[in-house]
Motif scaffolding. Structure first.
Motif, PDB file in Angstrom:
ATOM      1  N   GLU A 123     -31.185  87.258 -31.026  1.00 23.89           N
ATOM      2  CA  GLU A 123     -31.492  86.661 -29.737  1.00 23.89           C
ATOM      3  C   GLU A 123     -31.749  87.784 -28.739  1.00 23.89           C
ATOM      4  O   GLU A 123     -31.089  88.818 -28.770  1.00 23.89           O
ATOM      5  CB  GLU A 123     -30.328  85.801 -29.239  1.00 23.89           C
ATOM      6  CG  GLU A 123     -29.929  84.679 -30.176  1.00 23.89           C
ATOM      7  CD  GLU A 123     -28.695  83.947 -29.689  1.00 23.89           C
ATOM      8  OE1 GLU A 123     -28.251  84.235 -28.542  1.00 23.89           O
ATOM      9  OE2 GLU A 123     -28.170  83.100 -30.427  1.00 23.89           O
ATOM     10  N   THR A 124     -32.709  87.584 -27.856  1.00 24.49           N
ATOM     11  CA  THR A 124     -32.996  88.581 -26.816  1.00 24.49           C
ATOM     12  C   THR A 124     -33.125  87.890 -25.462  1.00 24.49           C
ATOM     13  O   THR A 124     -33.549  86.731 -25.373  1.00 24.49           O
ATOM     14  CB  THR A 124     -34.290  89.360 -27.107  1.00 24.49           C
ATOM     15  OG1 THR A 124     -35.390  88.445 -27.186  1.00 24.49           O
ATOM     16  CG2 THR A 124     -34.174  90.135 -28.408  1.00 24.49           C
ATOM     17  N   GLU A 125     -32.754  88.619 -24.434  1.00 24.30           N
ATOM     18  CA  GLU A 125     -32.842  88.103 -23.070  1.00 24.30           C
ATOM     19  C   GLU A 125     -33.203  89.259 -22.147  1.00 24.30           C
ATOM     20  O   GLU A 125     -32.620  90.340 -22.236  1.00 24.30           O
ATOM     21  CB  GLU A 125     -31.511  87.482 -22.653  1.00 24.30           C
ATOM     22  CG  GLU A 125     -31.475  86.977 -21.224  1.00 24.30           C
ATOM     23  CD  GLU A 125     -30.103  86.467 -20.843  1.00 24.30           C
ATOM     24  OE1 GLU A 125     -29.720  86.632 -19.670  1.00 24.30           O
ATOM     25  OE2 GLU A 125     -29.398  85.913 -21.721  1.00 24.30           O
ATOM     26  N   LYS A 126     -34.147  89.040 -21.256  1.00 17.07           N
ATOM     27  CA  LYS A 126     -34.613  90.106 -20.375  1.00 17.07           C
ATOM     28  C   LYS A 126     -34.583  89.642 -18.927  1.00 17.07           C
ATOM     29  O   LYS A 126     -35.037  88.546 -18.610  1.00 17.07           O
ATOM     30  CB  LYS A 126     -36.037  90.530 -20.766  1.00 17.07           C
ATOM     31  CG  LYS A 126     -36.611  91.669 -19.938  1.00 17.07           C
ATOM     32  CD  LYS A 126     -38.004  92.029 -20.416  1.00 17.07           C
ATOM     33  CE  LYS A 126     -38.617  93.119 -19.566  1.00 17.07           C
ATOM     34  NZ  LYS A 126     -39.992  93.458 -20.003  1.00 17.07           N
ATOM     35  N   SER A 127     -34.036  90.497 -18.050  1.00 13.70           N
ATOM     36  CA  SER A 127     -33.965  90.195 -16.616  1.00 13.70           C
ATOM     37  C   SER A 127     -34.544  91.362 -15.833  1.00 13.70           C
ATOM     38  O   SER A 127     -34.341  92.528 -16.193  1.00 13.70           O
ATOM     39  CB  SER A 127     -32.514  89.961 -16.182  1.00 13.70           C
ATOM     40  OG  SER A 127     -31.920  88.915 -16.922  1.00 13.70           O
ATOM     41  N   ASP A 128     -35.272  91.063 -14.779  1.00 11.33           N
ATOM     42  CA  ASP A 128     -35.858  92.102 -13.936  1.00 11.33           C
ATOM     43  C   ASP A 128     -34.914  92.457 -12.796  1.00 11.33           C
ATOM     44  O   ASP A 128     -34.154  91.625 -12.298  1.00 11.33           O
ATOM     45  CB  ASP A 128     -37.194  91.629 -13.353  1.00 11.33           C
ATOM     46  CG  ASP A 128     -38.264  91.486 -14.425  1.00 11.33           C
ATOM     47  OD1 ASP A 128     -38.218  92.259 -15.394  1.00 11.33           O
ATOM     48  OD2 ASP A 128     -39.118  90.593 -14.294  1.00 11.33           O
ATOM     49  N   ILE A 129     -34.976  93.729 -12.384  1.00 13.28           N
ATOM     50  CA  ILE A 129     -34.196  94.226 -11.256  1.00 13.28           C
ATOM     51  C   ILE A 129     -35.164  94.663 -10.160  1.00 13.28           C
ATOM     52  O   ILE A 129     -36.137  95.364 -10.420  1.00 13.28           O
ATOM     53  CB  ILE A 129     -33.326  95.435 -11.659  1.00 13.28           C
ATOM     54  CG1 ILE A 129     -32.364  95.059 -12.775  1.00 13.28           C
ATOM     55  CG2 ILE A 129     -32.554  95.973 -10.458  1.00 13.28           C
ATOM     56  CD1 ILE A 129     -31.617  96.264 -13.349  1.00 13.28           C
ATOM     57  N   SER A 130     -34.895  94.259  -8.928  1.00 17.95           N
ATOM     58  CA  SER A 130     -35.701  94.712  -7.799  1.00 17.95           C
ATOM     59  C   SER A 130     -34.857  94.663  -6.536  1.00 17.95           C
ATOM     60  O   SER A 130     -33.889  93.912  -6.450  1.00 17.95           O
ATOM     61  CB  SER A 130     -36.958  93.837  -7.624  1.00 17.95           C
ATOM     62  OG  SER A 130     -36.597  92.498  -7.326  1.00 17.95           O
ATOM     63  N   GLY A 131     -35.205  95.490  -5.571  1.00 24.08           N
ATOM     64  CA  GLY A 131     -34.449  95.500  -4.327  1.00 24.08           C
ATOM     65  C   GLY A 131     -34.688  96.752  -3.528  1.00 24.08           C
ATOM     66  O   GLY A 131     -35.662  97.491  -3.773  1.00 24.08           O
ATOM     67  N   SER A 132     -33.820  97.025  -2.577  1.00 25.74           N
ATOM     68  CA  SER A 132     -33.951  98.209  -1.733  1.00 25.74           C
ATOM     69  C   SER A 132     -32.570  98.661  -1.276  1.00 25.74           C
ATOM     70  O   SER A 132     -31.612  97.884  -1.272  1.00 25.74           O
ATOM     71  CB  SER A 132     -34.837  97.901  -0.514  1.00 25.74           C
ATOM     72  OG  SER A 132     -34.248  96.875   0.273  1.00 25.74           O
ATOM     73  N   ARG A 133     -32.483  99.937  -0.912  1.00 22.80           N
ATOM     74  CA  ARG A 133     -31.246 100.511  -0.396  1.00 22.80           C
ATOM     75  C   ARG A 133     -31.570 101.398   0.806  1.00 22.80           C
ATOM     76  O   ARG A 133     -32.658 101.964   0.889  1.00 22.80           O
ATOM     77  CB  ARG A 133     -30.541 101.367  -1.455  1.00 22.80           C
ATOM     78  CG  ARG A 133     -30.013 100.620  -2.662  1.00 22.80           C
ATOM     79  CD  ARG A 133     -29.086 101.516  -3.480  1.00 22.80           C
ATOM     80  NE  ARG A 133     -28.649 100.861  -4.712  1.00 22.80           N
ATOM     81  CZ  ARG A 133     -29.005 101.228  -5.926  1.00 22.80           C
ATOM     82  NH1 ARG A 133     -29.826 102.257  -6.075  1.00 22.80           N
ATOM     83  NH2 ARG A 133     -28.574 100.595  -6.988  1.00 22.80           N
ATOM     84  N   TYR A 134     -30.591 101.541   1.684  1.00 23.68           N
ATOM     85  CA  TYR A 134     -30.755 102.472   2.791  1.00 23.68           C
ATOM     86  C   TYR A 134     -29.382 102.907   3.268  1.00 23.68           C
ATOM     87  O   TYR A 134     -28.373 102.242   3.001  1.00 23.68           O
ATOM     88  CB  TYR A 134     -31.540 101.839   3.948  1.00 23.68           C
ATOM     89  CG  TYR A 134     -30.869 100.642   4.574  1.00 23.68           C
ATOM     90  CD1 TYR A 134     -29.997 100.780   5.647  1.00 23.68           C
ATOM     91  CD2 TYR A 134     -31.105  99.361   4.070  1.00 23.68           C
ATOM     92  CE1 TYR A 134     -29.374  99.688   6.225  1.00 23.68           C
ATOM     93  CE2 TYR A 134     -30.498  98.260   4.633  1.00 23.68           C
ATOM     94  CZ  TYR A 134     -29.635  98.431   5.712  1.00 23.68           C
ATOM     95  OH  TYR A 134     -29.010  97.331   6.258  1.00 23.68           O
ATOM     96  N   GLY A 135     -29.334 104.047   3.942  1.00 24.95           N
ATOM     97  CA  GLY A 135     -28.074 104.487   4.514  1.00 24.95           C
ATOM     98  C   GLY A 135     -27.721 105.913   4.170  1.00 24.95           C
ATOM     99  O   GLY A 135     -28.536 106.704   3.691  1.00 24.95           O
ATOM    100  N   LEU A 136     -26.444 106.245   4.401  1.00 21.36           N
ATOM    101  CA  LEU A 136     -25.909 107.581   4.170  1.00 21.36           C
ATOM    102  C   LEU A 136     -24.519 107.421   3.573  1.00 21.36           C
ATOM    103  O   LEU A 136     -23.672 106.732   4.120  1.00 21.36           O
ATOM    104  CB  LEU A 136     -25.822 108.370   5.483  1.00 21.36           C
ATOM    105  CG  LEU A 136     -25.217 109.770   5.425  1.00 21.36           C
ATOM    106  CD1 LEU A 136     -26.084 110.684   4.583  1.00 21.36           C
ATOM    107  CD2 LEU A 136     -25.052 110.330   6.829  1.00 21.36           C
TER     108      LEU A 136
END
Length: 208
Positions: A182-195
């Motif tokens: 069995e296989t399962e695939k999920s995408d990752i996306s987003g953004s980050r900011y800061g210090l």
């Protein structure tokens, strides 16, 4: 996103060629983040402005753990493998405070890649087997604010803060065998900011 990475490499190579043509000062050394993550730093330019090329090794390794004997029917062992790399290319400007201190500011374009593989299995071949592979890439922009202390105009000790913003792209792929694959695939996306703490970089370099 791979096109963005190759674009950054092309820009870095072009800047390096231009910098070498007009260079009057060079610095090469080591960079540290959190005192346990290290890489190589190379800078070329003049006393007032330099091109920056940093490669920071984030992490890398392999860990295998065997479960206690009484749990072997359920789980035999698991293995984790991970590796990360961060590349930064940019420009910094310098202002002398006195004979030994320099203030510097500028910017970087950055690329980072991280991969983690987790494998969990039983003793009985493939009767119960699971594997998870996580891949994450980040493309960002850093501001640079820092100071240098120069010993005898040769040894440079520096510290800099890197406020940043980045875009994240990646995927998580899970594979398993429970009487069938069995296989399962999920995408990752987003953004980050800061210090944060890992955004503070220490450098030790030789100037020539």
């Amino acid at each position: 996103m791979k096109k963005v990475f190759f674009t950054i490499l092309a820009v870095a190579f072009s800047l390096l060629v231009m910098a070498q043509e007009k260079t009057k000062q060079k610095e090469v050394g080591l960079s540290f983040s959190n005192l346990d993550e290290f890489g190589i730093t190379y800078k070329v330019g003049t006393q007032k402005a330099m091109w920056r090329f940093n490669t920071l090794l984030l992490t890398g390794g392999k860990t295998t753990m065997k479960y206690p004997e009484q749990y072997r029917q359920v789980r035999d062992e698991y293995t984790d493998k991970d590796f990360g790399l961060n590349l930064m290319v940019g420009r910094e400007f310098r202002k002398s405070i006195d004979d030994n201190f320099e203030f510097r500011y500028g910017f970087d374009l950055s690329f980072s890649n991280y991969k983690l593989t987790h494998e969990d299995k039983t003793m009985e071949d493939l009767h119960d087997w699971r594997k998870t592979v996580s891949k994450e890439s980040s493309y960002g922009f850093n501001l640079v604010f820092g100071f240098n202390y120069v010993f005898k105009n040769k040894l440079v000790v520096g510290v800099e803060a890197l406020p940043n913003v980045s875009i994240i792209d990646g995927e998580i792929k899970k594979s398993a065998y429970y009487g069938g694959f069995e296989t399962e695939k999920s995408d990752i996306s987003g953004s980050r900011y800061g210090l944060k703490n890992s955004s503070v970089l220490l450098t030790l370099a030789y100037r020539f």
